[in-house]
Design a protein around this motif. Structure first.
Motif: not given
Length: 74
Positions: A17-31, A58-67
């Motif tokens: 889920e953290m990988t998905k968040l970074l991809r969706e919110e930052l537009g990062s590649s999977l790698f 984003i901070t709400y999602k990070l909190d939910q993901l236990k980051a």
């Protein structure tokens, strides 16, 4: 832009889920997203830049993901 420093994780951290968040919110590649998550799991710090209007969501999602994170005022 605001900067968020992610410096660790708590039990229950979800790598997928953290990988998905970074991809969706930052537009990062999977790698790149997977590489960032691997750094977090290894207790290395990463910094991400986000739009000020997205910071609350984003901070709400990070909190939910236990980051563990902090918002930097640079």
């Amino acid at each position: 832009m605001k900067t968020i420093r992610i410096y660790g994780w708590e039990p229950g951290f979800n790598k997928v889920e953290m990988t998905k968040l970074l991809r969706e919110e930052l537009g990062s590649s999977l790698f790149d997203a997977k590489e960032m998550v691997d750094k977090i799991v290894s207790c290395e710090q990463i910094e991400i830049s986000v739009n000020p209007e997205s910071i609350e969501r984003i901070t709400y999602k990070l909190d939910q993901l236990k980051a563990k994170f902090e918002i930097l005022d640079l």
